[in-house]
Design an enzyme around this catalytic site. Structure first.
Site, PDB file in Angstrom:
ATOM      1  N   THR A 181      53.645  -3.183  41.124  1.00  0.00           N
ATOM      2  CA  THR A 181      54.860  -3.145  41.935  1.00  0.00           C
ATOM      3  C   THR A 181      56.041  -2.735  41.070  1.00  0.00           C
ATOM      4  O   THR A 181      56.124  -3.107  39.899  1.00  0.00           O
ATOM      5  CB  THR A 181      55.199  -4.525  42.527  1.00  0.00           C
ATOM      6  OG1 THR A 181      55.315  -5.437  41.437  1.00  0.00           O
ATOM      7  CG2 THR A 181      54.161  -4.996  43.490  1.00  0.00           C
ATOM      8  N   GLU A 327      52.088  -4.132  48.032  1.00  0.00           N
ATOM      9  CA  GLU A 327      51.149  -5.192  48.398  1.00  0.00           C
ATOM     10  C   GLU A 327      50.525  -4.963  49.772  1.00  0.00           C
ATOM     11  O   GLU A 327      49.580  -5.644  50.143  1.00  0.00           O
ATOM     12  CB  GLU A 327      51.868  -6.554  48.418  1.00  0.00           C
ATOM     13  CG  GLU A 327      52.311  -7.053  47.055  1.00  0.00           C
ATOM     14  CD  GLU A 327      53.695  -6.536  46.644  1.00  0.00           C
ATOM     15  OE1 GLU A 327      54.124  -5.490  47.180  1.00  0.00           O
ATOM     16  OE2 GLU A 327      54.330  -7.171  45.789  1.00  0.00           O
ATOM     17  N   LYS A 436      75.173 -14.643  51.587  1.00  0.00           N
ATOM     18  CA  LYS A 436      75.324 -15.879  52.333  1.00  0.00           C
ATOM     19  C   LYS A 436      76.782 -16.304  52.251  1.00  0.00           C
ATOM     20  O   LYS A 436      77.235 -16.791  51.223  1.00  0.00           O
ATOM     21  CB  LYS A 436      74.392 -16.958  51.770  1.00  0.00           C
ATOM     22  CG  LYS A 436      73.978 -17.929  52.823  1.00  0.00           C
ATOM     23  CD  LYS A 436      72.733 -18.692  52.423  1.00  0.00           C
ATOM     24  CE  LYS A 436      72.257 -19.539  53.595  1.00  0.00           C
ATOM     25  NZ  LYS A 436      71.180 -20.429  53.250  1.00  0.00           N
ATOM     26  N   TRP A 441      74.206 -15.942  57.127  1.00  0.00           N
ATOM     27  CA  TRP A 441      73.672 -14.733  56.528  1.00  0.00           C
ATOM     28  C   TRP A 441      74.344 -13.474  57.063  1.00  0.00           C
ATOM     29  O   TRP A 441      74.559 -13.332  58.265  1.00  0.00           O
ATOM     30  CB  TRP A 441      72.175 -14.614  56.812  1.00  0.00           C
ATOM     31  CG  TRP A 441      71.344 -15.540  55.978  1.00  0.00           C
ATOM     32  CD1 TRP A 441      71.801 -16.337  54.980  1.00  0.00           C
ATOM     33  CD2 TRP A 441      69.943 -15.751  56.080  1.00  0.00           C
ATOM     34  NE1 TRP A 441      70.745 -17.038  54.443  1.00  0.00           N
ATOM     35  CE2 TRP A 441      69.608 -16.705  55.092  1.00  0.00           C
ATOM     36  CE3 TRP A 441      68.940 -15.251  56.886  1.00  0.00           C
ATOM     37  CZ2 TRP A 441      68.306 -17.155  54.907  1.00  0.00           C
ATOM     38  CZ3 TRP A 441      67.640 -15.682  56.700  1.00  0.00           C
ATOM     39  CH2 TRP A 441      67.328 -16.628  55.724  1.00  0.00           C
TER      40      TRP A 441
HETATM   41  P1  AMP Z   1      57.456  -1.053  46.940  1.00  0.00           P
HETATM   42  O1  AMP Z   1      56.411  -2.077  46.742  1.00  0.00           O
HETATM   43  O2  AMP Z   1      58.012  -0.500  45.686  1.00  0.00           O
HETATM   44  O3  AMP Z   1      57.009   0.015  47.875  1.00  0.00           O
HETATM   45  O4  AMP Z   1      58.701  -1.762  47.647  1.00  0.00           O
HETATM   46  C1  AMP Z   1      58.565  -2.450  48.864  1.00  0.00           C
HETATM   47  C2  AMP Z   1      59.910  -2.870  49.377  1.00  0.00           C
HETATM   48  O5  AMP Z   1      60.672  -1.712  49.760  1.00  0.00           O
HETATM   49  C3  AMP Z   1      59.860  -3.699  50.630  1.00  0.00           C
HETATM   50  O6  AMP Z   1      59.612  -5.046  50.346  1.00  0.00           O
HETATM   51  C4  AMP Z   1      61.243  -3.470  51.218  1.00  0.00           C
HETATM   52  O7  AMP Z   1      62.214  -4.305  50.609  1.00  0.00           O
HETATM   53  C5  AMP Z   1      61.528  -2.052  50.851  1.00  0.00           C
HETATM   54  N1  AMP Z   1      61.232  -1.184  51.995  1.00  0.00           N
HETATM   55  C6  AMP Z   1      60.156  -0.407  52.188  1.00  0.00           C
HETATM   56  N2  AMP Z   1      60.264   0.285  53.342  1.00  0.00           N
HETATM   57  C7  AMP Z   1      61.447  -0.076  53.898  1.00  0.00           C
HETATM   58  C8  AMP Z   1      62.140   0.282  55.093  1.00  0.00           C
HETATM   59  N3  AMP Z   1      61.663   1.171  55.949  1.00  0.00           N
HETATM   60  N4  AMP Z   1      63.326  -0.315  55.329  1.00  0.00           N
HETATM   61  C9  AMP Z   1      63.842  -1.222  54.471  1.00  0.00           C
HETATM   62  N5  AMP Z   1      63.253  -1.578  53.325  1.00  0.00           N
HETATM   63  C10 AMP Z   1      62.066  -1.019  53.040  1.00  0.00           C
END
Ligand code: AMP
Length: 544
Positions: A181, A327, A436, A441
């Site tokens: 990640t 994940e 917050k 929120w």
């Molecule tokens: P990654 O594991 O690097 O792909 O990051 C995942 C994170 O990207 C998620 O937990 C979200 O916080 C953010 N994310 C992915 N897609 C979106 C979306 N369409 N809108 C808002 N946040 C997103």
């Protein structure tokens, strides 16, 4: 009573065999570092992926051994996507945008035994080569430069024909891929994808009501193959026999538009930053790009602002908003309208399309907050939790991360969301980015999207800044479009009709650029650090 059906393992080998026998003549196109085009077919890909599998086995690869890849998006990376798992190995894509120390940490933590690397990335590799524990390095010669001593050349490595190659008898639960990640805090964590999870993910992605990919498509993943398997697209495309187009290292808007046009691309995917850049080029000279009218672009990885979706519609290009994570392999939710929504007002339709959408089949979603599981009222915020056959149940070798998973078997995404009565998920924040104020929120994402709807604003990030009375208050950090002007007051006025008064940012600061993570997302932690004394400074007090 048990069913009388066969137990047939869901492995990537089936996808590879299918591609070899059914889609032999379909093209796979890659743009090389010198911008020349490499073209071959699924028949060539099939042959070479199997040769790679055979060569890896001959080189001593054992079942479950990790093979790292440090590569751009191109045909050899696709061969690795299938050749490594076909040998019984685990494809471990390394993110070349990370700091060299971090790449070395990730490769060593995963225990990579082999590494396949693009020759154009050798200068990067040199920065951490001495710390790597890999045994063999195989270099893909994209530019024809000589391979350094102690490393092997990919073409010679796979030179032996593989007609006689026999797949290992793999169980569908065995590991096929691995990805770390791109977290903004702490050490990166590894997710290990099983064959079964990747196959089911491919089925779900191909569905008409999700990404809708078929053999009629020409697919160009802008999202890197080192970022959650390019969102699974290489697997899905190979399953359905879609033509695949890879941009190599050329990810600037003009290069991408040239490829969209030249190959008449019908499907592409990437993070919002890419599309914002493309939009600016399109708007300068809309008539210049003769794009396929069927082109649809999946936007994910960060929230797609409604203004972006509207702007592309004006160019007859369809944005499809999707949400996912490393994940979740990553397909989680996709925002496509239900049939009855097509008769809603234009504004209502856009509001749905700007949400992250409906979960794919077999992805279960729920919102949990201090009160328990939240109702689907579109208002109550809480942490988004998910479960399903392609959702991680654990991280690789990280017993300290068990708290990311609940005792009743859900993955805690760390995203804050609402779910409306139609079942549409809307991400309002990352848990860490929530604001917050006075115990309530505020969604930074909603404020950002509205700010990005202002004609002068190129990008906006809204962060929490510490406040003596309200604990936290929102502050907007804004990048203006080239040559555009706007004042703080004007931008706050732009937000005022859309939000409750206490949601409005306490201020707007203008910056040249917003810091980003390796995946192109806003690095809000850095902004929060930079502006932590903003309230005190504005009130004329000295920072501590
Ligand atoms: P990654 O594991 O690097 O792909 O990051 C995942 C994170 O990207 C998620 O937990 C979200 O916080 C953010 N994310 C992915 N897609 C979106 C979306 N369409 N809108 C808002 N946040 C997103």
């Amino acid at each position: 009573m048990k069913g009388t059906m066969m137990h047939y393992p869901l492995t990537l080998m089936h996808l590879l065999e299918r591609a070899g026998s059914l889609y032999g003549s379909v093209e796979i196109v890659s743009r090389m570092p010198d911008k020349s085009m490499h073209r071959y077919t699924y028949a060539d890909f099939y042959r070479r992926a199997r040769s790679l599998a055979k060569a890896l086995q001959k080189a001593g690869l054992k079942r479950g051994d990790r093979v790292g890849t440090l590569m751009w998006n191109h045909y050899v990376h696709l061969e690795a996507y299938f050749g490594i798992p076909a040998a019984g190995g685990v494809l471990h894509t390394l993110n070349l945008r990370l700091h060299p120390d971090e790449i070395a940490y990730i490769a060593n933590h995963a225990g990579d035994r082999f590494l396949i690397v693009d020759d154009v990335l050798l200068p990067l590799l040199q920065k951490f080569r001495d710390r790597l524990k890999v045994e063999r390095i195989i270099v893909v010669s994209l530019t024809g430069q000589p391979v350094p001593e102690g490393m092997e050349e990919y073409e010679s490595f796979i030179a032996e024909p593989a007609e006689d190659f026999v797949y290992p008898d793999l169980d569908e639960e065995e590991a096929a891929g691995m990805c770390y990640t791109s977290g903004t805090t702490g050490r990166p964590k590894g997710v290990v994808y099983s064959h079964r999870s990747l196959v089911l993910h491919s089925f779900a992605s191909a569905m008409a009501d999700t990404l809708g990919i078929s053999r009629h498509d020409v697919v160009l993943p802008v999202v890197p193959m080192f970022h959650v398997n390019a969102w699974g697209l290489p697997f899905t495309c190979t399953m359905v026999g879609a033509k695949q187009v890879f941009p190599g290292p050329h990810l600037d808007p003009v290069s991408l538009l040239e490829l969209f046009k030249g190959e008449q691309v019908t499907f592409t995917a990437g993070v919002p930053t890419i599309w914002l850049g493309i939009l600016q080029v399109l708007e300068k000279n809309p008539g210049q790009w003769d794009l396929n009218p069927k082109l649809r672009m999946v936007v994910g990885g960060a929230a797609a602002p409604e203004s972006l979706i509207r702007a592309f519609d004006r160019h007859n290009l369809r944005v499809v908003h999707a949400w996912g994570m490393t994940e979740t392999a990553p397909l989680g939710t996709v925002s496509l309208l239900k049939p009855h929504m097509e008769s809603l007002s234009v504004d209502e339709q856009y509001a749905y399309r700007a949400k992250q959408g409906l979960p794919a089949p077999f992805v279960e979603v729920r919102i949990v907050n201090e009160q328990g599981v939240a109702p689907h009222d579109g208002k109550t915020m809480g942490e988004l939790q998910v479960r399903g056959p392609w959702i991680a149940a654990d991280y690789y070798n990280r017993p300290d991360s068990r708290d990311s998973f609940t005792e009743d078997g859900w993955f805690r995404t760390g995203d804050v969301a609402t779910i409306d009565p139609e079942g549409f998920v809307k991400i309002t924040d990352r848990t860490k980015d929530l604001i917050k104020s006075g115990g309530e929120w505020i969604s930074s994402v909603d404020l950002e999207n509205a700010l990005m709807g202002h004609p002068a604003v190129a990008e906006a990030a809204v962060i929490a800044v510490p406040h003596p009375k309200w604990q936290e208050r929102p502050l907007a950090v804004v990048v203006l479009k080239e040559g555009a002007r706007a004042t703080e007051e004007e931008l706050i006025q732009h937000l005022a009709p859309r939000f409750a008064k206490w949601w409005l940012p306490d201020g707007v600061v203008f910056v040249k650029e917003i810091p980003r993570t390796s995946a192109g997302k806003f690095l809000k932690a850095k902004l929060r650090e930079q502006f932590k004394d903003w309230v005190k400074e504005r009130e004329g007090l000295r920072p501590d």
